[in-house]
Design an enzyme around this catalytic site. Structure first.
Site, PDB file in Angstrom:
ATOM      1  CG  ASN A 166       8.422   9.695  10.534  1.00 50.01           C
ATOM      2  OD1 ASN A 166       7.915   8.595  10.668  1.00 50.01           O
ATOM      3  ND2 ASN A 166       9.476   9.903   9.758  1.00 50.01           N
TER       4      ASN A 166
ATOM      5  CB  THR B  37       5.357   4.864  10.197  1.00 44.97           C
ATOM      6  OG1 THR B  37       6.486   4.455  10.960  1.00 44.97           O
ATOM      7  CG2 THR B  37       4.092   4.596  10.977  1.00 44.97           C
TER       8      THR B  37
ATOM      9  CE  LYS C  37       5.796   4.493  21.699  1.00 37.46           C
ATOM     10  NZ  LYS C  37       5.442   4.163  20.308  1.00 37.46           N
TER      11      LYS C  37
ATOM     12  CB  SER D  85      12.450  -0.640  13.850  1.00 33.62           C
ATOM     13  OG  SER D  85      12.330   0.760  13.910  1.00 33.62           O
TER      14      SER D  85
ATOM     15  CE  LYS E 164       2.187  -0.288  16.676  1.00 35.64           C
ATOM     16  NZ  LYS E 164       2.732   1.086  16.676  1.00 35.64           N
TER      17      LYS E 164
ATOM     18  N   GLY F 160      12.310   6.021  17.443  1.00 35.89           N
ATOM     19  CA  GLY F 160      11.608   7.300  17.489  1.00 35.89           C
ATOM     20  C   GLY F 160      10.116   7.160  17.735  1.00 35.89           C
ATOM     21  CG  ASP F 161       5.957   7.542  19.406  1.00 39.49           C
ATOM     22  OD1 ASP F 161       5.463   6.653  18.704  1.00 39.49           O
ATOM     23  OD2 ASP F 161       5.246   8.325  20.081  1.00 39.49           O
TER      24      ASP F 161
ATOM     25  CE  LYS G 196      13.064  -1.667  17.079  1.00 41.60           C
ATOM     26  NZ  LYS G 196      13.125  -0.315  17.738  1.00 41.60           N
TER      27      LYS G 196
ATOM     28  CD  GLN H  15       5.597  -0.496  19.493  1.00 39.56           C
ATOM     29  OE1 GLN H  15       5.240   0.618  19.841  1.00 39.56           O
ATOM     30  NE2 GLN H  15       5.933  -0.765  18.248  1.00 39.56           N
TER      31      GLN H  15
HETATM   32  P1  NDP Z   1       5.917  13.548  15.033  1.00 40.93           P
HETATM   33  O1  NDP Z   1       6.392  14.123  16.291  1.00 40.93           O
HETATM   34  O2  NDP Z   1       6.816  13.447  13.863  1.00 40.93           O
HETATM   35  O3  NDP Z   1       4.588  14.258  14.541  1.00 40.93           O
HETATM   36  C1  NDP Z   1       3.452  14.328  15.334  1.00 40.93           C
HETATM   37  C2  NDP Z   1       2.425  15.212  14.652  1.00 40.93           C
HETATM   38  O4  NDP Z   1       1.196  15.154  15.356  1.00 40.93           O
HETATM   39  C3  NDP Z   1       2.855  16.669  14.650  1.00 40.93           C
HETATM   40  O5  NDP Z   1       2.328  17.281  13.516  1.00 40.93           O
HETATM   41  C4  NDP Z   1       2.210  17.202  15.919  1.00 40.93           C
HETATM   42  O6  NDP Z   1       1.988  18.594  15.903  1.00 40.93           O
HETATM   43  C5  NDP Z   1       0.914  16.437  15.937  1.00 40.93           C
HETATM   44  N1  NDP Z   1       0.484  16.261  17.331  1.00 40.93           N
HETATM   45  C6  NDP Z   1       1.164  15.668  18.329  1.00 40.93           C
HETATM   46  N2  NDP Z   1       0.490  15.718  19.476  1.00 40.93           N
HETATM   47  C7  NDP Z   1      -0.619  16.383  19.200  1.00 40.93           C
HETATM   48  C8  NDP Z   1      -1.728  16.747  19.963  1.00 40.93           C
HETATM   49  N3  NDP Z   1      -1.803  16.464  21.281  1.00 40.93           N
HETATM   50  N4  NDP Z   1      -2.723  17.403  19.345  1.00 40.93           N
HETATM   51  C9  NDP Z   1      -2.644  17.678  18.011  1.00 40.93           C
HETATM   52  N5  NDP Z   1      -1.626  17.349  17.226  1.00 40.93           N
HETATM   53  C10 NDP Z   1      -0.626  16.708  17.808  1.00 40.93           C
HETATM   54  O7  NDP Z   1       5.378  12.069  15.416  1.00 40.93           O
HETATM   55  P2  NDP Z   1       5.085  10.833  14.464  1.00 40.93           P
HETATM   56  O8  NDP Z   1       4.578  11.276  13.156  1.00 40.93           O
HETATM   57  O9  NDP Z   1       6.249   9.948  14.538  1.00 40.93           O
HETATM   58  O10 NDP Z   1       3.918  10.113  15.289  1.00 40.93           O
HETATM   59  C11 NDP Z   1       2.530  10.359  15.039  1.00 40.93           C
HETATM   60  C12 NDP Z   1       1.711   9.206  15.578  1.00 40.93           C
HETATM   61  O11 NDP Z   1       2.103   7.982  14.931  1.00 40.93           O
HETATM   62  C13 NDP Z   1       1.867   8.913  17.078  1.00 40.93           C
HETATM   63  O12 NDP Z   1       0.646   8.396  17.569  1.00 40.93           O
HETATM   64  C14 NDP Z   1       2.913   7.821  17.114  1.00 40.93           C
HETATM   65  O13 NDP Z   1       2.843   7.060  18.302  1.00 40.93           O
HETATM   66  C15 NDP Z   1       2.497   7.016  15.903  1.00 40.93           C
HETATM   67  N6  NDP Z   1       3.494   6.133  15.304  1.00 40.93           N
HETATM   68  C16 NDP Z   1       4.733   6.591  14.929  1.00 40.93           C
HETATM   69  C17 NDP Z   1       5.625   5.739  14.323  1.00 40.93           C
HETATM   70  C18 NDP Z   1       6.952   6.202  13.831  1.00 40.93           C
HETATM   71  O14 NDP Z   1       7.682   5.382  13.254  1.00 40.93           O
HETATM   72  N7  NDP Z   1       7.321   7.467  13.982  1.00 40.93           N
HETATM   73  C19 NDP Z   1       5.319   4.309  14.128  1.00 40.93           C
HETATM   74  C20 NDP Z   1       3.969   3.957  14.481  1.00 40.93           C
HETATM   75  C21 NDP Z   1       3.118   4.837  15.061  1.00 40.93           C
HETATM   76  P3  NDP Z   1       3.028  19.575  16.624  1.00 40.93           P
HETATM   77  O15 NDP Z   1       4.253  19.547  15.779  1.00 40.93           O
HETATM   78  O16 NDP Z   1       2.355  20.884  16.666  1.00 40.93           O
HETATM   79  O17 NDP Z   1       3.248  18.978  17.983  1.00 40.93           O
HETATM   80  O1  2IT Z   2       4.612   3.176  17.630  1.00 39.74           O
HETATM   81  C1  2IT Z   2       5.546   2.643  16.980  1.00 39.74           C
HETATM   82  O2  2IT Z   2       5.412   1.546  16.440  1.00 39.74           O
HETATM   83  C2  2IT Z   2       6.800   3.383  16.843  1.00 39.74           C
HETATM   84  N1  2IT Z   2       6.909   4.506  17.328  1.00 39.74           N
HETATM   85  C3  2IT Z   2       7.965   2.768  16.134  1.00 39.74           C
HETATM   86  C4  2IT Z   2       8.735   1.867  17.051  1.00 39.74           C
HETATM   87  C5  2IT Z   2      10.021   1.301  16.506  1.00 39.74           C
HETATM   88  O3  2IT Z   2      10.662   0.578  17.288  1.00 39.74           O
HETATM   89  O4  2IT Z   2      10.371   1.521  15.351  1.00 39.74           O
END
Ligand code: NDP
Ligand code: 2IT
Length: 444
Positions: free
Chosen positions: A240, A209, A126, A376, A114, A165-166, A90, A111
């Site tokens: 997100n 998240t 992943k 999830s 976690k 998603g990620d 997952k 992961q």
């Molecule tokens: P999104 O794609 O929704 O948002 C990512 C954000 O971070 C955007 O604002 C993006 O800017 C910015 N960003 C991405 N890469 C860079 C970079 N190299 N330098 C600067 N800014 C950057 O992703 P999420 O919010 O889903 O994910 C954010 C983090 O949280 C990641 O590390 C992800 O692995 C982690 N995560 C996500 C989960 C989820 O459920 N979505 C769960 C647990 C962890 P821009 O739009 O300009 O690219």
């Molecule tokens: O980093 C993470 O935990 C995620 N992007 C969410 C993974 C999931 O299966 O919901």
């Protein structure tokens, strides 16, 4: 040489040029030393650590698709099925031009622990592609998603591996991938999470998240005799995780004064306007300059700078290694009390160490951002029983899970003589369950 050091050297030798993977393994192994010493003879005989740092399966594939001009584009696809000791693989799918095998292996490795911390039956995996959804039309995104899933579909399934998603993968991408999976397999099953609400998605998954990060932060602050009310917070990212962390922090009485994207950042001393941020990022898919243009109190700055702003609580929610030692020094100089990671591994190891030395409360991502994957797993439960739970039911369960994660990691840190070291507590609590399940299942 200790078993931990031997295994770390083994990882570096077997996985050259994958610095993020080495970093994630080192952080986990270093904090497990006391636990490993306790079981060293058994673990060594069974090569438990060598197995836990080696993915069960790594899938690399070609993703050809046709762009709007009729030109064929080729991207790389990856899925790392890291560990299935406690449940089906997952974990999310990242779509970003920066991804490579080392990054996806670090994410898969994190992961595993976690998912164990959530207390739910999910293993770790992943996936990713170097496809960049930015600037692509919906048709192009669909063409990519269909090609990506055409190959991925033969490796996943509700009992095998359930992606989500990620970075770069949101509701639109999950929808296109779900559609083509269903067409290929002729099965309506919960093979992905983060689905739309009309076709098997869970209420509160979108928010989970960010909300989970704030629930855990609040619980940790309470355990230290304080809470979020009246606190100034800084958030990085505007995706997100960041958006819903800001929303929940405001609900609990904090004021979030920053957010950022990959080109610049916002300082808004009156507090980030979440509705406006959603409009700019979720609806228009625009840059933060549009936020600043629509809001008088906001300043827009090019480049990086969120961590120069004075705050009580810092919440990195963008990407790996976005908060380095210089940032940590600046935050400490400005009196930061706590740092809780919404992103995966956003803080560099030297910055983490500095926070801990300086007495800053620090919770690592594998605990603090576990609310997304936990919800999830709740989506998978709802799909299995073919029922929908209300927003309140899911949110209440999410809150309970985050409170439990904090209690368990706090207890593990105390049990092993490292009270207040929430990184060690999270790694130990996450590891022990996976290790026990692996030992029980024999050499596989
Ligand atoms: P999104 O794609 O929704 O948002 C990512 C954000 O971070 C955007 O604002 C993006 O800017 C910015 N960003 C991405 N890469 C860079 C970079 N190299 N330098 C600067 N800014 C950057 O992703 P999420 O919010 O889903 O994910 C954010 C983090 O949280 C990641 O590390 C992800 O692995 C982690 N995560 C996500 C989960 C989820 O459920 N979505 C769960 C647990 C962890 P821009 O739009 O300009 O690219
Ligand atoms: O980093 C993470 O935990 C995620 N992007 C969410 C993974 C999931 O299966 O919901």
């Amino acid at each position: 040489m200790s078993y931990v050091d031997e295994v770390y050297e083994y990882v570096v030798a077997k996985n050259p040029a994958q610095p993020e993977f080495h970093q994630a393994v080192k952080e986990v192994l270093d904090s497990l030393r006391v636990v490993i010493e306790e079981h060293e003879a058994d673990y060594k005989r069974d090569a438990l650590l060598e197995r836990i740092v080696t993915p069960e399966r790594q899938i690399l594939f070609r993703v050809p698709w046709v762009d709007d001009k009729g030109q064929v584009q080729v991207n790389n696809g990856f899925r790392i099925q890291f560990n299935s000791a406690i449940g089906p693989y997952k974990g999310g799918l990242r779509l970003h031009p920066s991804v490579n095998l080392g990054i996806i292996k670090f994410l898969g490795f994190e992961q595993v622990f976690k998912n164990s911390l959530t207390g739910l039956p999910i293993g770790g995996g992943k996936g990713c592609s170097d496809f960049d959804p930015k600037g692509k039309s919906d048709r192009e995104v669909m063409a990519f998603c269909q090609s990506f899933m055409t190959e991925l579909s033969r490796h996943i399934g509700q009992f095998t591996d359930v992606p989500a998603g990620d970075i770069g993968t949101g509701a639109r991408e999950i929808g296109y991938m779900y559609g083509i999976y269903k067409k290929i397999n002729n099965r309506y099953e919960g093979v992905l999470t983060g689905k739309g609400l009309t076709y098997g998605g869970s209420l509160a998954r979108t928010e989970a998240t960010g909300y989970g990060l704030i629930y855990l932060t609040e619980e940790m602050l309470k355990a230290n005799g304080t809470d979020l009310k009246g606190k100034i917070c800084t958030v990085s990212g505007a995706g997100n995780v960041a958006i819903y962390a800001i929303q929940k922090a405001h609900e609990l009485g904090a004021k979030v004064v920053t957010c950022s994207d990959s080109t610049g950042w916002i300082y808004d001393p009156e507090g980030i306007d979440v509705d406006l941020l959603k409009e700019v990022k979720e609806v228009k898919r625009a840059r933060l300059t549009e936020y600043a243009a629509a809001r008088k109190s906001a300043e827009y700055h090019e480049g990086k700078g969120v961590w120069t702003v004075k705050c009580d609580v810092a919440l990195p929610c963008a990407t790996q290694n976005e908060l380095n030692l210089d940032d940590a020094k600046e935050l400490v100089k400005n009196g930061v009390y706590a740092v809780c990671e919404g992103a995966n591994m956003p803080t560099t190891p030297d910055a983490t160490e500095y926070f801990q030395e300086q007495g800053v409360k620090f919770v690592c991502g594998k605990a603090a951002n576990a609310g997304g994957v936990a919800t999830s797993a709740l989506e998978m439960s709802q799909n299995s029983e073919r029922l929908h739970w209300t927003f309140e039911e899911v949110d209440e369960k999410l809150k309970g899970i985050m409170v439990n994660i904090f209690k368990n990691l706090d207890a593990a840190a105390k049990k092993y003589g490292m009270e207040g070291n929430y990184v060690a507590g999270a790694n130990i609590a996450g590891f022990l369950k996976v290790a026990e399940a692996m030992q029980a299942q024999g050499i596989v």
